[in-house]
Scaffold this motif. Structure first.
Motif, PDB file in Angstrom:
ATOM      1  N   ALA A   4      15.844  34.415   6.893  1.00 21.81           N
ATOM      2  CA  ALA A   4      17.314  34.352   6.922  1.00 21.81           C
ATOM      3  C   ALA A   4      17.867  34.399   5.501  1.00 21.81           C
ATOM      4  CB  ALA A   4      17.761  33.073   7.634  1.00 21.81           C
ATOM      5  N   ARG A   5      17.194  33.686   4.590  1.00 26.46           N
ATOM      6  CA  ARG A   5      17.659  33.668   3.190  1.00 26.46           C
ATOM      7  C   ARG A   5      17.642  35.081   2.619  1.00 26.46           C
ATOM      8  NH1 ARG A   5      14.091  30.318   1.307  1.00 26.46           N
ATOM      9  NH2 ARG A   5      15.277  28.478   1.899  1.00 26.46           N
ATOM     10  N   TYR A   6      16.561  35.798   2.896  1.00 25.32           N
ATOM     11  CA  TYR A   6      16.419  37.169   2.399  1.00 25.32           C
ATOM     12  C   TYR A   6      17.532  38.047   2.980  1.00 25.32           C
ATOM     13  CZ  TYR A   6      14.515  41.763   1.456  1.00 25.32           C
ATOM     14  OH  TYR A   6      14.373  43.047   1.023  1.00 25.32           O
ATOM     15  N   TRP A   7      17.745  37.954   4.293  1.00 24.04           N
ATOM     16  CA  TRP A   7      18.761  38.771   4.973  1.00 24.04           C
ATOM     17  C   TRP A   7      20.140  38.507   4.356  1.00 24.04           C
ATOM     18  CZ3 TRP A   7      23.274  38.202   7.721  1.00 24.04           C
ATOM     19  CH2 TRP A   7      23.658  39.269   8.539  1.00 24.04           C
ATOM     20  N   CYS A   8      20.451  37.241   4.164  1.00 21.14           N
ATOM     21  CA  CYS A   8      21.784  36.879   3.641  1.00 21.14           C
ATOM     22  C   CYS A   8      21.942  37.381   2.204  1.00 21.14           C
ATOM     23  CB  CYS A   8      21.994  35.363   3.685  1.00 21.14           C
ATOM     24  SG  CYS A   8      22.116  34.735   5.375  1.00 21.14           S
ATOM     25  N   ARG A   9      20.864  37.265   1.426  1.00 18.00           N
ATOM     26  CA  ARG A   9      20.934  37.742   0.040  1.00 18.00           C
ATOM     27  C   ARG A   9      21.218  39.248   0.015  1.00 18.00           C
ATOM     28  NH1 ARG A   9      16.461  34.982  -2.566  1.00 18.00           N
ATOM     29  NH2 ARG A   9      15.178  36.676  -1.816  1.00 18.00           N
ATOM     30  N   GLU A  10      20.545  39.989   0.886  1.00 19.27           N
ATOM     31  CA  GLU A  10      20.777  41.436   0.946  1.00 19.27           C
ATOM     32  C   GLU A  10      22.230  41.753   1.299  1.00 19.27           C
ATOM     33  OE1 GLU A  10      18.442  43.994   0.191  1.00 19.27           O
ATOM     34  OE2 GLU A  10      17.684  42.141  -0.683  1.00 19.27           O
ATOM     35  N   GLN A  11      22.797  40.975   2.229  1.00 17.17           N
ATOM     36  CA  GLN A  11      24.194  41.209   2.612  1.00 17.17           C
ATOM     37  C   GLN A  11      25.115  40.980   1.419  1.00 17.17           C
ATOM     38  OE1 GLN A  11      24.926  42.248   5.858  1.00 17.17           O
ATOM     39  NE2 GLN A  11      22.695  42.245   5.935  1.00 17.17           N
ATOM     40  N   ARG A  12      24.841  39.885   0.704  1.00 18.90           N
ATOM     41  CA  ARG A  12      25.709  39.575  -0.445  1.00 18.90           C
ATOM     42  C   ARG A  12      25.564  40.638  -1.529  1.00 18.90           C
ATOM     43  NH1 ARG A  12      23.721  34.368   0.460  1.00 18.90           N
ATOM     44  NH2 ARG A  12      22.463  34.530  -1.424  1.00 18.90           N
ATOM     45  N   LYS A  13      24.315  41.096  -1.734  1.00 19.26           N
ATOM     46  CA  LYS A  13      24.082  42.157  -2.738  1.00 19.26           C
ATOM     47  C   LYS A  13      24.872  43.396  -2.379  1.00 19.26           C
ATOM     48  CE  LYS A  13      19.323  41.551  -4.104  1.00 19.26           C
ATOM     49  NZ  LYS A  13      18.039  42.186  -3.762  1.00 19.26           N
ATOM     50  N   GLY A  14      24.946  43.674  -1.069  1.00 17.29           N
ATOM     51  CA  GLY A  14      25.696  44.839  -0.598  1.00 17.29           C
ATOM     52  C   GLY A  14      27.204  44.622  -0.630  1.00 17.29           C
ATOM     53  N   GLY A  15      27.626  43.471  -1.162  1.00 18.65           N
ATOM     54  CA  GLY A  15      29.060  43.222  -1.340  1.00 18.65           C
ATOM     55  C   GLY A  15      29.748  42.602  -0.138  1.00 18.65           C
ATOM     56  N   GLN A  16      28.971  42.201   0.868  1.00 23.50           N
ATOM     57  CA  GLN A  16      29.576  41.622   2.071  1.00 23.50           C
ATOM     58  C   GLN A  16      29.823  40.130   1.873  1.00 23.50           C
ATOM     59  OE1 GLN A  16      30.417  43.502   4.531  1.00 23.50           O
ATOM     60  NE2 GLN A  16      28.749  44.601   5.464  1.00 23.50           N
ATOM     61  N   SER A  17      30.981  39.645   2.316  1.00 26.43           N
ATOM     62  CA  SER A  17      31.164  38.193   2.391  1.00 26.43           C
ATOM     63  C   SER A  17      30.463  37.719   3.666  1.00 26.43           C
ATOM     64  CB  SER A  17      32.648  37.845   2.439  1.00 26.43           C
ATOM     65  OG  SER A  17      33.251  38.462   3.551  1.00 26.43           O
ATOM     66  N   VAL A  18      29.768  36.588   3.561  1.00 24.86           N
ATOM     67  CA  VAL A  18      28.985  36.101   4.700  1.00 24.86           C
ATOM     68  C   VAL A  18      29.685  34.887   5.320  1.00 24.86           C
ATOM     69  CG1 VAL A  18      26.755  35.162   5.449  1.00 24.86           C
ATOM     70  CG2 VAL A  18      26.835  36.921   3.665  1.00 24.86           C
ATOM     71  N   ARG A  58      36.152  33.674  14.912  1.00 26.36           N
ATOM     72  CA  ARG A  58      36.954  33.521  13.701  1.00 26.36           C
ATOM     73  C   ARG A  58      36.158  33.977  12.474  1.00 26.36           C
ATOM     74  NH1 ARG A  58      40.707  28.563  12.014  1.00 26.36           N
ATOM     75  NH2 ARG A  58      41.242  29.297   9.932  1.00 26.36           N
ATOM     76  N   ALA A  59      34.880  33.613  12.444  1.00 22.33           N
ATOM     77  CA  ALA A  59      34.042  34.023  11.313  1.00 22.33           C
ATOM     78  C   ALA A  59      33.955  35.552  11.233  1.00 22.33           C
ATOM     79  CB  ALA A  59      32.651  33.408  11.451  1.00 22.33           C
ATOM     80  N   VAL A  60      33.793  36.186  12.392  1.00 21.10           N
ATOM     81  CA  VAL A  60      33.695  37.652  12.421  1.00 21.10           C
ATOM     82  C   VAL A  60      35.000  38.265  11.901  1.00 21.10           C
ATOM     83  CG1 VAL A  60      33.541  39.654  13.977  1.00 21.10           C
ATOM     84  CG2 VAL A  60      31.949  37.723  14.241  1.00 21.10           C
ATOM     85  N   ALA A  61      36.115  37.668  12.277  1.00 13.80           N
ATOM     86  CA  ALA A  61      37.413  38.214  11.857  1.00 13.80           C
ATOM     87  C   ALA A  61      37.649  38.045  10.358  1.00 13.80           C
ATOM     88  CB  ALA A  61      38.536  37.523  12.642  1.00 13.80           C
ATOM     89  N   GLU A  62      37.044  37.013   9.767  1.00 12.26           N
ATOM     90  CA  GLU A  62      37.408  36.673   8.389  1.00 12.26           C
ATOM     91  C   GLU A  62      36.356  37.054   7.343  1.00 12.26           C
ATOM     92  OE1 GLU A  62      40.302  32.884   9.547  1.00 12.26           O
ATOM     93  OE2 GLU A  62      38.435  32.478   8.484  1.00 12.26           O
ATOM     94  N   ASN A  63      35.224  37.620   7.803  1.00 11.53           N
ATOM     95  CA  ASN A  63      34.139  37.908   6.849  1.00 11.53           C
ATOM     96  C   ASN A  63      33.565  39.300   7.078  1.00 11.53           C
ATOM     97  OD1 ASN A  63      33.598  35.096   5.503  1.00 11.53           O
ATOM     98  ND2 ASN A  63      33.931  34.714   7.682  1.00 11.53           N
ATOM     99  N   GLY A  64      32.915  39.821   6.034  1.00 14.09           N
ATOM    100  CA  GLY A  64      32.280  41.131   6.158  1.00 14.09           C
ATOM    101  C   GLY A  64      31.151  41.109   7.170  1.00 14.09           C
ATOM    102  N   THR A  65      30.399  40.014   7.180  1.00 18.73           N
ATOM    103  CA  THR A  65      29.319  39.866   8.143  1.00 18.73           C
ATOM    104  C   THR A  65      29.184  38.384   8.519  1.00 18.73           C
ATOM    105  OG1 THR A  65      27.039  40.527   8.604  1.00 18.73           O
ATOM    106  CG2 THR A  65      27.427  39.538   6.476  1.00 18.73           C
ATOM    107  N   THR A  66      28.664  38.146   9.724  1.00 17.48           N
ATOM    108  CA  THR A  66      28.582  36.753  10.205  1.00 17.48           C
ATOM    109  C   THR A  66      27.192  36.455  10.722  1.00 17.48           C
ATOM    110  OG1 THR A  66      30.928  36.584  10.744  1.00 17.48           O
ATOM    111  CG2 THR A  66      29.452  35.195  12.019  1.00 17.48           C
TER     112      THR A  66
END
Ligand code: AMP
Length: 301
Positions: free
Chosen positions: A11-25, A44-52
């Motif tokens: 999960a840590r790896y996946w989230c890091r990749e999302q952030r690297k790609g510029g997505q807010s998590v 609400r999280a889906v509406a307010e963030n690049g990825t959830t």
């Protein structure tokens, strides 16, 4: 499809990749057995963030009874289907040992330094519970590194604790979402699955007691002890065993009942209906306006 990952490391790896790609998590921690309350947080999280993403982890550290832990409902397949429908991109779990690898085994997880919100009520009636929440939430936050984390107001004391944890980490915004209720007013909870029809009816006494306190508050009663007595009286019925009825100043949390009169009030109850422990609370100022949400059931969607 919602990706399901079985370890915090993945999960840590996946989230890091999302952030690297510029997505807010956006992040929604849960113990699974998802219902519309959880769903509202994820939406609400889906509406307010690049990825959830969401965690589904029944955290043994926050259970002060083995029986309660064993009886906690689990429904992973259904949970993943719900998360998928609302656009959650990833869900993860892990063993206690995998969340705390440095401890070696679960019995050696170091105790947390308790934060102020740990005082009283849930902490008094469930020894170790709040510390268990603090330990896992800190660890979940470090795993995900979310931009925003979503929690329910239904667990009011927990929401205060989580805000305090996030304040110490500096980078996470905590979003506290309104309590979603069934049409009769019962606060949704994974534990409601364990109530039979008669107990469900009985459980409505909790929200009735809170509403009665709100009514008295609007009528000018600002003495927390009087409001607590009023709620306790309404819960004094066969089949219900009350742990506490409480009124607190939400901006100045105290273990004990604060001296009145109060400017702001949050009424809280915890009670056993049959063998199921339920909690609920209400903002006394806004009760009846926007402090609760009733959502249509999503079966058949
Ligand atoms: P749990 O799975 O019970 O640990 O809950 C996960 C998150 O969902 C917590 O932040 C809870 O406060 C939140 N939650 C639980 N029930 C409700 C509800 N009825 N309405 C809104 N949020 C809720």
């Amino acid at each position: 499809m919602t990706i399901y990952l079985g370890t915090p490391a993945e999960a840590r790896y996946w989230c890091r990749e999302q952030r690297k790609g510029g997505q807010s998590v956006g992040f929604v921690p849960t113990m699974g057995a998802l219902h519309d309350g959880h769903r509202s947080l994820v939406e609400r999280a889906v509406a307010e963030n690049g990825t959830t993403c969401a965690s589904i982890f029944v955290n043994p550290l926050q259970f002060n009874s083995r029986e309660d832990l064993d009886k906690y409902p689990r429904s992973l397949e259904e949970d993943l289907a719900i998360l998928d429908r609302v656009g959650c991109k990833m869900a993860f779990t892990g063993s206690l040992e995998s969340f705390f690898p440095e401890a070696g085994d679960a019995d050696r997880i170091p105790p947390v330094v308790p934060l102020p919100a740990i005082a009283g009520l849930e902490a008094a009636f469930r020894p170790g519970h709040m510390e268990g929440v603090q330990a896992i939430v800190e660890r979940l936050f470090r795993t995900v590194g979310p931009c925003r984390a979503y929690f329910g107001e239904k667990d009011f004391q927990q929401s205060l604790l989580v805000r305090q944890i996030a304040a110490g980490m500096n980078t996470i915004e905590v979003v506290v979402c309104p309590t979603v209720r069934e049409s009769g007013g019962l606060a949704m909870s994974s534990r409601n699955r364990r109530l039979d029809a008669a107990e469900r009816e009985l459980a409505l006494a909790l929200v009735r007691a809170l509403r009665a306190a709100a009514g008295a508050w609007h009528g000018g009663q600002r003495d927390p002890e009087r409001l607590e007595e009023l709620m306790r009286g309404m819960l004094a019925v066969p089949g219900i065993t009350t742990d506490y009825t409480a009124v607190r100043d939400p901006e100045n949390w105290t273990a004990e009942t604060p001296p009145g009169p109060l400017q702001k009030g949050r009424a809280l109850v915890a009670a056993w209906v049959g063998g199921v422990r339920l909690i609920d609370n209400l903002d006394l100022d806004t009760a009846g306006t926007h402090s609760s949400t009733v959502r249509p059931a999503f079966r058949g969607e």
